[in-house]
Design an enzyme around this catalytic site. Structure first.
Site, PDB file in Angstrom:
ATOM      1  N   SER A   1       0.814  -1.216   0.000  1.00  0.00           N
ATOM      2  CA  SER A   1       0.000   0.000   0.000  1.00  0.00           C
ATOM      3  C   SER A   1       0.850   1.271   0.000  1.00  0.00           C
ATOM      4  O   SER A   1       0.359   2.349  -0.297  1.00  0.00           O
ATOM      5  CB  SER A   1      -0.948   0.013   1.204  1.00  0.00           C
ATOM      6  OG  SER A   1      -0.240   0.234   2.392  1.00  0.00           O
ATOM      7  N   LYS A  33       0.378   4.682   6.587  1.00  0.00           N
ATOM      8  CA  LYS A  33      -0.140   5.581   5.545  1.00  0.00           C
ATOM      9  C   LYS A  33       0.453   6.989   5.701  1.00  0.00           C
ATOM     10  O   LYS A  33       0.972   7.327   6.760  1.00  0.00           O
ATOM     11  CB  LYS A  33      -1.672   5.703   5.666  1.00  0.00           C
ATOM     12  CG  LYS A  33      -2.456   4.430   5.397  1.00  0.00           C
ATOM     13  CD  LYS A  33      -2.599   4.139   3.912  1.00  0.00           C
ATOM     14  CE  LYS A  33      -3.516   2.940   3.685  1.00  0.00           C
ATOM     15  NZ  LYS A  33      -2.960   1.693   4.278  1.00  0.00           N
TER      16      LYS A  33
END
Lengths: 202, 202
Positions: free
Chosen positions: B122, B159
């Site tokens: 990710s 993230k």
DNA sequence: ATTTTTACTGAATATATGTACAGTATAAAT
DNA sequence: ATTTATACTGTACATATATTCAGTAAAAAT
């Protein structure tokens, strides 16, 4: 000193970690636990291989009777960081050395000779970003898929290595760059080494 | 540090000498042999006295489980490596710790608390690949653009952090993933820490 | 083509080892 | 005066540990 396999290196590293952590060597079972083996014989055979290759000595019958040989005693040297400039060779000459950082023997699975400070994004899809430090082992023994430091005359690059016979492709990990096709024996072409690890300082 | 008796000093010396000679600590029987005792309990009691006075630590049940304390030998600390699993929190609980690696003070610009073993891609456009070790500093003091470890209930992710007022965006670095919008005060939402470095073991 | 090396699982076992228990004796601390 | 620490011998035993044996499988070397 004979070369170790990747697994053997892991076991040797595991022993060093264990001693550093606990003050005494691991048992076969300890090694299995650390590395996920399910049989003590897995550890045993690796130990015997390490003994045969001279990295450790084993006192038979003694529990935890593992002794790291002198040559692999943990030394805290420093490793040079060399700037990878668009044109210019990464030699160990003083003017190219950016700085030194403390050497940690067991940082990567393989030993290495210097760090290369990455410039540009030609390997970004391989997760190698600008200013990353790539740990380079000086060797010409590279395989297809290895990330290598290649030199063509004065130009030094970090690329994927792909060879078929005499023909070598140096492939970037970025669509904006194009691959380099070169003959193995081209004058001025050298494989300087290969990447064995990476550090990003953020 | 409490004073040692003459006999206790002899035993401590014996342990140090034995480790220097063999690479691993002595057994009770070894100490008896070296110092002429006829009962293993003689060594045992001395060891317990040395432990009580802080000169050694003993791992109960482990053979040769003697560890000279810091004043005797300086050793570097180790940093835990924690697996980042799809669902599950990165706590320092033992079951989540994959392994330990030696701590190198000056490895990154900032100090840090643990390594996170990355699963998934990710954050690949940020150069963070599967199995990379991201150095995490435990803090809630994060800024826009920082790469953070965020927890939403049991789900833990790595993230980019982007906030405007109470509204927080957790942005992946991969077009195949979508960003997460969340309110700062949402129950079960925490910022666990932020990335301050990265190691790739290759 | 065959042997050797690498890389394990799994079970079995002799022994190496920690450790508890029962004593004896002297010196130091409370 | 009594407890605690020191300094051992001697026995016993559960278990921690090394190590062997029997396999399987793949890669590397010869």
């Amino acid at each position: 000193m004979k070369e170790l396999t990747i697994q053997q290196k892991k076991v040797l590293q595991c022993i060093k970690f264990y001693i550093k952590k606990t003050g005494f060597p691991p048992t076969r079972a300890d090694i299995c636990r650390e590395l996920g083996f399910k049989s003590p014989n897995a550890a045993e055979s690796h130990l015997r291989a390490l003994e045969k290759k001279g990295y450790i000595s084993i006192e038979n019958g003694a529990s935890r009777g593992i002794n790291l040989t002198d040559n692999n005693s943990e030394k805290s040297e420093t490793i040079p960081v060399i700037g990878l400039v668009a044109a210019g060779s990464p030699t160990l000459a003083d003017e190219n050395i950016e700085k030194h950082i403390p050497y940690q023997e067991s940082l990567f699975l393989s030993d290495f000779d210097y760090f290369l400070r990455v410039k540009g994004l030609s390997m970004k899809d391989a997760g190698i970003m600008e200013d990353d430090l790539v740990a380079i082992k000086k060797t010409t023994d590279v395989r297809n898929g290895d990330i290598v430091v290649a030199r063509i005359d004065d130009e030094v690059t970090l690329k994927y290595f792909q060879s078929s016979g005499k023909q070598i492709k140096l492939i970037p990990a970025n669509d904006d760059y194009s691959e380099i096709d070169i003959d193995k024996d081209t004058e001025g072409f050298f494989i300087e080494g290969k990447s064995v690890g990476l550090i990003r300082e953020n």
